[in-house]
Motif scaffolding. Structure first.
Motif, PDB file in Angstrom:
ATOM      1  N   UNK A 187      12.856   5.732 -12.220  1.00  0.00           N
ATOM      2  CA  UNK A 187      13.167   7.134 -11.933  1.00  0.00           C
ATOM      3  C   UNK A 187      11.827   8.091 -11.811  1.00  0.00           C
ATOM      4  N   UNK A 188      11.122   7.714 -12.525  1.00  0.00           N
ATOM      5  CA  UNK A 188       9.593   8.354 -12.256  1.00  0.00           C
ATOM      6  C   UNK A 188       8.698   7.891 -11.412  1.00  0.00           C
ATOM      7  N   UNK A 189       8.788   6.496 -10.974  1.00  0.00           N
ATOM      8  CA  UNK A 189       7.876   5.903 -10.075  1.00  0.00           C
ATOM      9  C   UNK A 189       8.367   5.879  -8.836  1.00  0.00           C
ATOM     10  N   UNK A 203       0.835  -1.252  -0.109  1.00  0.00           N
ATOM     11  CA  UNK A 203       0.092  -0.029  -0.020  1.00  0.00           C
ATOM     12  C   UNK A 203       0.863   1.306   0.034  1.00  0.00           C
ATOM     13  N   UNK A 204       1.809   1.113   0.717  1.00  0.00           N
ATOM     14  CA  UNK A 204       2.811   2.398   0.852  1.00  0.00           C
ATOM     15  C   UNK A 204       3.425   2.638  -0.370  1.00  0.00           C
ATOM     16  N   UNK A 205       3.882   1.416  -1.312  1.00  0.00           N
ATOM     17  CA  UNK A 205       4.866   1.748  -2.528  1.00  0.00           C
ATOM     18  C   UNK A 205       3.565   2.064  -3.433  1.00  0.00           C
ATOM     19  N   UNK A 206       2.340   1.621  -3.525  1.00  0.00           N
ATOM     20  CA  UNK A 206       1.397   2.048  -4.242  1.00  0.00           C
ATOM     21  C   UNK A 206       1.276   3.760  -4.075  1.00  0.00           C
ATOM     22  N   UNK A 207       0.837   4.008  -3.035  1.00  0.00           N
ATOM     23  CA  UNK A 207       1.030   5.554  -2.432  1.00  0.00           C
ATOM     24  C   UNK A 207       2.004   6.334  -3.138  1.00  0.00           C
ATOM     25  N   UNK A 208       3.194   5.871  -2.948  1.00  0.00           N
ATOM     26  CA  UNK A 208       4.360   6.579  -3.614  1.00  0.00           C
ATOM     27  C   UNK A 208       4.265   6.860  -4.982  1.00  0.00           C
TER      28      UNK A 208
END
Length: 184
Positions: free
Chosen positions: A173-175, A5-10
Motif C-alpha cells: 500500500x505505502x510503496x 529504476x522506475x520502480x525505485x523512483x516510485x
C-alpha cells in the motif's frame, strides 16, 4: 534496468509523499509535489526524485496548501452526507439526496487529480483550477472512469494481498499501490 529504476523512483516518491503528509495539513502540497515529479518522470524530463519533489513542494506550497484544505473540507462533507443519507429514513427525498450525493462525489473524485495537476502545471487562481477540473472531469468522463477502474483494481488487489499476507499488504500500500494508482 529502466523498469527497476522506475520502480525505485516510485518507491522513493511515495515514501516522500507519505512522510511529507504526516502533518495532515501539508497533504495538498505533498500531493502536488508528487504529481509534479510523476508528470516529469512520464515525460522523461526529470532524472531525480528527491530534489524535484522538494522544489515543487516549496514552489507550490501556498496554493496547494489552500487547495488541500478545500479538498479535505469537500471530502468531509461528502463522507458526512453519504453516511447521514444512508442511515436516514429511506423515503423518496432521502434516496434522491443519497443518489445525488453519490453522483457528485464520483464527479468530485474524478476532478481531484486534475486540480492538483493544474496547480503544478499552470499559474491559475483556485477558482479557475476548480472550474477547469470540473470541465475536464465531465468532458472526459468515459476515459476518467476507465482509468479510475484500474486504480480501484490496484487497490482491490492490494486489499486481497493484505487479507492473506498483512505485512506484505501494508508494504504494498505505502510503496507501490498508491503510486501505481496515480500513474493511471
Amino acid at each position: 534496468m529502466d523498469f527497476i529504476s522506475t520502480v525505485a523512483d516510485l518507491i522513493i516518491l511515495n515514501l516522500l509523499f507519505v512522510i511529507c503528509s504526516i502533518p495532515i495539513v501539508t497533504f495538498g502540497a505533498a500531493y502536488s509535489a508528487k504529481y509534479y515529479v510523476a508528470m516529469k518522470k512520464i515525460r522523461g524530463e526529470e532524472t531525480g526524485t528527491v530534489v524535484p519533489f522538494f522544489k515543487a513542494f516549496k514552489r507550490n506550497f501556498k496554493q496547494s496548501l489552500i487547495l488541500g484544505l478545500i479538498d479535505a473540507g469537500f471530502l468531509f462533507v461528502i463522507a458526512f452526507d453519504l453516511v447521514n443519507y444512508m442511515y436516514a429514513n429511506q423515503n423518496f427525498g432521502m434516496l434522491m439526496m443519497l443518489y445525488l450525493t453519490g453522483f457528485l462525489s464520483i464527479v468530485y473524485f474524478l476532478m481531484r487529480p486534475y486540480m492538483y495537476l493544474m496547480c503544478v502545471t499552470f499559474d491559475l487562481k483556485l477558482g479557475k483550477i476548480i472550474k477547469n477540473s470540473w470541465i475536464l472531469a465531465i468532458s472526459g468522463i468515459g476515459r476518467n472512469l476507465f482509468c479510475s477502474f484500474f486504480a480501484l483494481l490496484t487497490l482491490v488487489l492490494n486489499a486481497l494481498v493484505f487479507a492473506f499476507i498483512p505485512s506484505l499488504g501494508v508494504g504494498m500500500l505505502f510503496i507501490f499501490t498508491i503510486s501505481i494508482a496515480w500513474f493511471f
